[in-house]
Design an enzyme around this catalytic site. Sequence first.
Site, mmCIF file in Angstrom:
data_model
loop_
_atom_site.group_PDB
_atom_site.id
_atom_site.type_symbol
_atom_site.label_atom_id
_atom_site.label_comp_id
_atom_site.label_asym_id
_atom_site.label_seq_id
_atom_site.Cartn_x
_atom_site.Cartn_y
_atom_site.Cartn_z
ATOM 1 N N ASN A 387 -4.502 -2.071 -2.946
ATOM 2 C CA ASN A 387 -5.241 -2.898 -3.773
ATOM 3 C C ASN A 387 -4.065 -3.830 -4.344
ATOM 4 O O ASN A 387 -4.782 -4.949 -2.774
ATOM 5 C CB ASN A 387 -4.876 -1.901 -4.465
ATOM 6 C CG ASN A 387 -5.753 -2.829 -5.740
ATOM 7 O OD1 ASN A 387 -5.364 -3.681 -5.834
ATOM 8 N ND2 ASN A 387 -5.424 -1.980 -7.122
ATOM 9 N N ASP A 388 -2.591 -4.039 -3.867
ATOM 10 C CA ASP A 388 -2.054 -4.947 -3.837
ATOM 11 C C ASP A 388 -1.633 -5.576 -2.392
ATOM 12 O O ASP A 388 -1.640 -6.925 -2.421
ATOM 13 C CB ASP A 388 0.045 -3.911 -3.683
ATOM 14 C CG ASP A 388 -0.657 -3.761 -5.128
ATOM 15 O OD1 ASP A 388 -1.547 -4.560 -6.770
ATOM 16 O OD2 ASP A 388 0.110 -2.989 -5.827
ATOM 17 N N VAL A 389 -1.670 -4.760 -1.313
ATOM 18 C CA VAL A 389 -2.028 -5.488 0.172
ATOM 19 C C VAL A 389 -2.660 -5.513 0.715
ATOM 20 O O VAL A 389 -2.965 -6.888 1.819
ATOM 21 C CB VAL A 389 -0.828 -4.312 1.216
ATOM 22 C CG1 VAL A 389 -0.664 -3.210 0.358
ATOM 23 C CG2 VAL A 389 -2.630 -2.970 1.159
ATOM 24 N N THR A 390 -3.787 -6.243 0.067
ATOM 25 C CA THR A 390 -4.707 -6.538 0.008
ATOM 26 C C THR A 390 -5.214 -8.523 -0.912
ATOM 27 O O THR A 390 -5.928 -9.354 -1.306
ATOM 28 C CB THR A 390 -6.389 -6.364 1.110
ATOM 29 O OG1 THR A 390 -6.678 -5.765 -1.094
ATOM 30 C CG2 THR A 390 -5.989 -5.336 1.131
ATOM 31 N N ALA A 428 1.740 -2.924 -8.239
ATOM 32 C CA ALA A 428 1.957 -3.931 -8.934
ATOM 33 C C ALA A 428 1.559 -4.438 -10.765
ATOM 34 O O ALA A 428 2.039 -4.938 -10.661
ATOM 35 C CB ALA A 428 1.532 -5.133 -7.573
#
Length: 461
Positions: A387-390, A428
């Site tokens: 999720n957050d890393v993309t 996040a």
Amino acid sequence: MISSPSVVVLLYLVTIVCFVLALRFLSSPKHARKGNWVGGAGMLVAIGTTLALEGIGNWGLIAGGIAIGSVAGVVGARTVRMTAMPQMVAIFNGVGGGAAALIALSEWHEIVEPAAEETTSIVVSALIGSISFAGSVVAFAKLQELVSGRPIVFPGQNVVNMLVLLAAVALGVAAIAGAHEQWVLWAIVGLALLFGVLFVLPIGGADMPVVISLLNALTGLAASATGFVLDSTVLIVSGMLVGAAGTLLTLLMAKAMNRSVANVLFGAFGQVQAGTGAARGDDGRTVRATSPEDVAVQLTFARKVIVAPGYGMAVAQAQHDVRQLADLLEEKGVDVKYAIHPVAGRMPGHMNVLLAEANVPYTQLAEMDQINPEFPQADVVLVIGANDVTNPAARSDPASPIYGMPILDVDKAASIVVMKRSMNPGFAGIDNELYLDPKTTMLFGDAKDSVLKLIAAVKAV
């Protein structure tokens, strides 16, 4: 029994060399297994040498401790699922810190009038070991979802934390200065335990990789201080190796998120927030759902597919099925690679560990800096539970809490398929703009079930 000091020094030197080589081998997934074996061999030499020293007694207690520890280690290694590996690392790390604190209490009890050097080592060992133990227990509880993975905060929390830590340090200074009453060290341990709990509670799940690294470094420092207490050179050196490696890893993980360590520890990152207007779809864009059959057609006729795994893949235990899907695509002539973000998952290297456990070839695992230039040439990117890393907001939205964090450039691919249970935000606590990209389609459902459906659909094409 070993009576020669030179032989003891030589054997301990062998142990230290093994530990250094283990760290060297562990720096590469290709040689990580060898690193574990070399490190284990070094530990075996250290334990054997210590037990062979003159004056060692209480063999019944020693044998009982070895038996209990061996059973716990074997059961943990053989039965804990790969998804629960971060929890196991956290709790085992906490055990090391707790052991250091217990040794400090034992030595404080045995020495009536300790020298200044001994007192300092005992206080440092008790203080840092207790913080590491309590913090690791809370980290374990968060990872195990026994308590909320979101930051748990209250007004004035940082001030309270600082006061508790200062009180513990003040008592430590008093102990070093000559206050040798038993209650002093017990009070230091109690305050350090309280600080360890308060210290980790406001840290969210997204920052657990950094927290685990930091707590690991603290345990190493506590072990090194214990080495001074016990006059053990090998414990001093091995503890400092762990402390240095954990500190370096903590800094690297923070750098990977483009944040300071202070922001990670005190920023309460991960509280649920309203997303930006674009992320909420206020600009008219909508989320588009897809089916396994449609995705299978895209994958089958693609030339290059990149898989971007995240914690959702770990939770679903889908790594073996993902590898099976990749093998099937490769049989059809598709080039498949895996994009590994340094902080994806719940501990450093979590995705590497999961995929290695599924026998994914190391040559297919590509770190973020290596794989990002290849996304524009990818026909399809499968985002599985990441999720957050993309999230492109890290590049485009200065108001986003993850702004500036290096991410996987999945949005630059020709087509993106996101496999996710729901539209809930990641650790996040913010929406992901990627889901509203016109090139993105959502394949909702459990990651394992979705991948199995994809396998069946690809076979049917």
